[in-house]
Design a protein around this motif. Structure first.
Motif, mmCIF file in Angstrom:
data_model
loop_
_atom_site.group_PDB
_atom_site.id
_atom_site.type_symbol
_atom_site.label_atom_id
_atom_site.label_comp_id
_atom_site.label_asym_id
_atom_site.label_seq_id
_atom_site.Cartn_x
_atom_site.Cartn_y
_atom_site.Cartn_z
ATOM 1 N N TYR A 1 0.842 -1.196 0.000
ATOM 2 C CA TYR A 1 0.000 0.000 0.000
ATOM 3 C C TYR A 1 0.882 1.252 0.000
ATOM 4 O O TYR A 1 1.040 1.913 1.023
ATOM 5 C CB TYR A 1 -0.915 0.006 1.226
ATOM 6 N N LYS B 1 0.520 4.225 -1.052
ATOM 7 C CA LYS B 1 -0.114 5.517 -0.798
ATOM 8 C C LYS B 1 -0.740 5.611 0.590
ATOM 9 O O LYS B 1 -1.460 6.573 0.885
ATOM 10 C CB LYS B 1 -1.164 5.805 -1.878
ATOM 11 N N SER B 2 -0.464 4.647 1.437
ATOM 12 C CA SER B 2 -0.991 4.680 2.795
ATOM 13 C C SER B 2 -0.101 5.532 3.696
ATOM 14 O O SER B 2 1.132 5.422 3.659
ATOM 15 C CB SER B 2 -1.083 3.265 3.366
ATOM 16 N N SER C 1 2.160 2.437 7.564
ATOM 17 C CA SER C 1 2.628 1.148 7.055
ATOM 18 C C SER C 1 2.869 0.151 8.182
ATOM 19 O O SER C 1 3.118 -1.023 7.922
ATOM 20 C CB SER C 1 3.913 1.311 6.227
ATOM 21 N N LYS D 1 -4.675 8.760 3.902
ATOM 22 C CA LYS D 1 -5.185 7.432 3.575
ATOM 23 C C LYS D 1 -4.552 6.419 4.514
ATOM 24 O O LYS D 1 -3.327 6.368 4.649
ATOM 25 C CB LYS D 1 -4.875 7.070 2.119
ATOM 26 N N ASP D 2 -5.373 5.638 5.172
ATOM 27 C CA ASP D 2 -4.895 4.609 6.096
ATOM 28 C C ASP D 2 -5.395 3.254 5.589
ATOM 29 O O ASP D 2 -6.592 2.999 5.549
ATOM 30 C CB ASP D 2 -5.427 4.893 7.501
ATOM 31 N N SER D 3 -4.480 2.371 5.209
ATOM 32 C CA SER D 3 -4.833 1.094 4.597
ATOM 33 C C SER D 3 -4.799 -0.073 5.566
ATOM 34 O O SER D 3 -4.775 -1.234 5.145
ATOM 35 C CB SER D 3 -3.891 0.806 3.420
ATOM 36 N N LYS D 4 -4.815 0.205 6.867
ATOM 37 C CA LYS D 4 -4.721 -0.873 7.848
ATOM 38 C C LYS D 4 -5.874 -1.870 7.701
ATOM 39 O O LYS D 4 -5.664 -3.094 7.691
ATOM 40 C CB LYS D 4 -4.715 -0.301 9.263
ATOM 41 N N LYS D 5 -7.111 -1.381 7.597
ATOM 42 C CA LYS D 5 -8.261 -2.285 7.483
ATOM 43 C C LYS D 5 -8.172 -3.118 6.199
ATOM 44 O O LYS D 5 -8.504 -4.305 6.201
ATOM 45 C CB LYS D 5 -9.558 -1.480 7.518
ATOM 46 N N ASP D 6 -7.737 -2.480 5.113
ATOM 47 C CA ASP D 6 -7.583 -3.218 3.856
ATOM 48 C C ASP D 6 -6.548 -4.319 3.994
ATOM 49 O O ASP D 6 -6.719 -5.422 3.453
ATOM 50 C CB ASP D 6 -7.179 -2.265 2.731
ATOM 51 N N TYR D 7 -5.458 -4.008 4.710
ATOM 52 C CA TYR D 7 -4.400 -5.002 4.921
ATOM 53 C C TYR D 7 -4.945 -6.225 5.648
ATOM 54 O O TYR D 7 -4.686 -7.377 5.244
ATOM 55 C CB TYR D 7 -3.260 -4.376 5.719
ATOM 56 N N GLN E 1 -7.580 -8.067 3.254
ATOM 57 C CA GLN E 1 -7.088 -8.664 2.018
ATOM 58 C C GLN E 1 -5.936 -9.648 2.223
ATOM 59 O O GLN E 1 -5.743 -10.540 1.393
ATOM 60 C CB GLN E 1 -6.635 -7.562 1.062
#
Length: 365
Positions: free
Chosen positions: A291, A293-294, A297, A324-330, A333
Motif C-alpha cells: 500500500y 499511498k498509505s 505502514s 489514507k490509512d490502509s490498515k483495514k484493507d491489509y 485482504q
C-alpha cells in the motif's frame, strides 16, 4: 517509450542488456560513473548530485568534533536519537509518504513548510521523489534505480549514478516531472532553466534554502546546549546521511528473496519488513509496497510507526486535512485470509492424522 522508462538519467553502463536482463556493473564501473557525475567542471548539469554529497561532506567536521571533543554518554544518546529516530522518521514522513506518494495532505502551505524543515536538510526532494516513482514501477527489475540484485555499491551510490532526472527531457516530459513535484512546494525551474541546469530545482534557491535551514538549526541547538549539542546533532546527521544509503539494499533482501510467510505478504518483489527500520523510522517496507499511498505502514500491533504517529497528530490538530490509512484493507485482504488458510491447513492435518490413527487401529485388529 513510457515516461518512467526514461525520466531518469541512464548510467553509462545502462540498465539492461540486449536480452533485457539486468546489467550488473563492476565496482570500478560504478565508481567511475559516480565521480564523473560529481564533476561540475565538465558539466554544470551535475550540480545537484554534487550539492547533495557536498552537504554530507560539510557534516564531517561536526562529526569529528563530536567524536574527539564533545562525546560523552549523554551526547551519544542525543546523537543516536536524532540520527536514528528523528531523521529516520522525518525521511519517512516527508520524502517518502508525502513528497513521493502524497499519502496525506496539509491544511495549508505553512504546515508543509514546517514539516519540510522539521530537521536538518540533507536529501534533495527531487532526487528522492522522482526516482522513487520509478522504483515502485520497476521494483527489483532492470531500470530500478536501486536494484539490490546489482549489489551493495549499486544501491549505495544510486543517488548520484541512477536517481537524478534525465538531462534531455522534452518539454512535455518535464511538465510531467513538475506535476509529480508540484505538491512538495519546491519551486520549479522553467523549461529553459531546466535545459541550462538539468534539474527541477534551481541551484540558487536550493543553496539559499540549505543555508537558512542549517543556520536556523545550528543556532537553535547552540542556544539550548552550546557548541557541544550543535556539533553532536550535526555530526549525527552526517552519520545518518551515510547510513541511510544502505537501506534499499537491506530492505530488498540484499538482492535475494528473504520474505517470510505471514509477515511479508507482498510477493511482487523482494521487499521485506525489518524490525530496525520499522521501529526507528516507521519503515515497514513490504507493507509499504503493498500500500504505497498509505500514510500508515505499521499495520500489525508490534509494528511501531513513528511516522504515522506524527501524521495522525497533525491531523488531530488540524494541520493535516486528509490522509489514507490502509490498515483495514491489509487485514481484510492479506492478514485474515492468511490466518484462515493456516487454520484450514491445521484442520486438514488433524483430520489426516485421525484417519491414519483409525487405519492403524483397524489394521491391528
Amino acid at each position: 517509450m513510457a515516461f518512467l522508462d526514461h525520466v531518469l538519467q541512464a548510467p553509462a553502463y545502462g540498465w539492461k542488456d540486449v536480452q533485457g536482463d539486468l546489467i550488473k556493473p563492476s565496482i570500478r564501473q560504478i565508481l567511475r560513473e559516480f565521480f564523473s557525475r560529481l564533476n561540475v567542471f565538465s558539466n554544470r548539469k551535475n550540480w545537484l548530485p554534487f550539492f547533495s554529497w557536498f552537504k554530507v561532506l560539510c557534516l564531517v567536521p561536526f562529526f569529528i568534533l563530536f567524536l574527539f571533543k564533545y562525546m560523552d554518554p549523554w551526547m551519544l544518546l542525543v546523537g543516536f536519537m536524532y540520527s536514528m529516530v528523528i531523521l529516520g522518521t522525518h525521511g519517512t514522513i516527508w520524502h517518502h509518504r508525502y513528497c513521493t506518494h502524497g499519502a496525506y495532505h496539509f491544511r495549508n502551505p505553512f504546515w508543509r513548510f514546517f514539516t519540510q524543515n522539521l530537521t536538518i536538510s540533507i536529501i534533495p526532494e527531487e532526487i528522492y521523489a522522482i526516482s522513487h516513482h520509478v522504483h515502485h514501477s520497476k521494483s527489483d527489475q532492470p531500470g530500478d534505480p536501486y536494484n539490490a540484485e546489482a549489489g551493495f555499491w549499486y544501491c549505495f551510490l544510486a543517488d548520484v549514478n541512477h536517481q537524478p532526472i534525465a538531462k534531455n527531457l522534452s518539454e512535455d516530459d518535464y511538465c510531467r516531472v513538475k506535476a509529480l513535484m508540484k505538491h512538495t512546494g519546491v519551486k520549479a525551474n522553467t523549461y529553459a532553466q531546466y535545459q541550462k541546469w538539468g534539474s527541477y530545482v534551481n541551484p540558487y534557491r536550493a543553496v539559499m534554502s540549505w543555508i537558512l535551514n542549517w543556520s536556523f538549526w545550528y543556532l537553535a541547538f547552540y542556544l539550548v546546549g552550546g557548541h557541544a549539542l550543535a556539533c553532536t546533532i550535526f555530526g549525527s546527521a552526517g552519520f545518518w546521511a551515510i547510513g541511510v544509503r544502505t537501506f534499499n539494499y537491506e530492505g530488498h533482501g540484499k538482492g535475494k528473496d528473504k520474505k517470510r510467510e505471514g509477515v511479508d505478504h507482498n510477493q511482487k518483489d523482494n521487499s521485506i519488513n525489518q524490525l530496525w527500520p520499522g521501529f526507528v523510522a516507521g519503515e515497514w517496507h513490504n507493507n509499504h509496497h503493498l500500500y504505497p499511498k498509505s500514510a500508515r505502514s505499521g499495520f500489525r500491533p508490534y509494528q511501531v510507526d513513528t511516522a504515522w504517529y506524527y501524521i495522525k497528530f497533525m491531523s488531530m490538530i488540524g494541520a493535516v486535512k486528509s490522509y489514507k490509512d490502509s490498515k483495514k484493507d491489509y487485514y481484510r485482504q492479506y492478514h485474515q485470509p492468511y490466518l484462515e488458510s493456516k487454520m484450514k491447513a491445521c484442520a486438514g492435518s488433524e483430520l489426516t492424522a485421525n484417519r491414519t490413527d483409525i487405519n492403524k487401529q483397524i489394521n491391528v485388529s
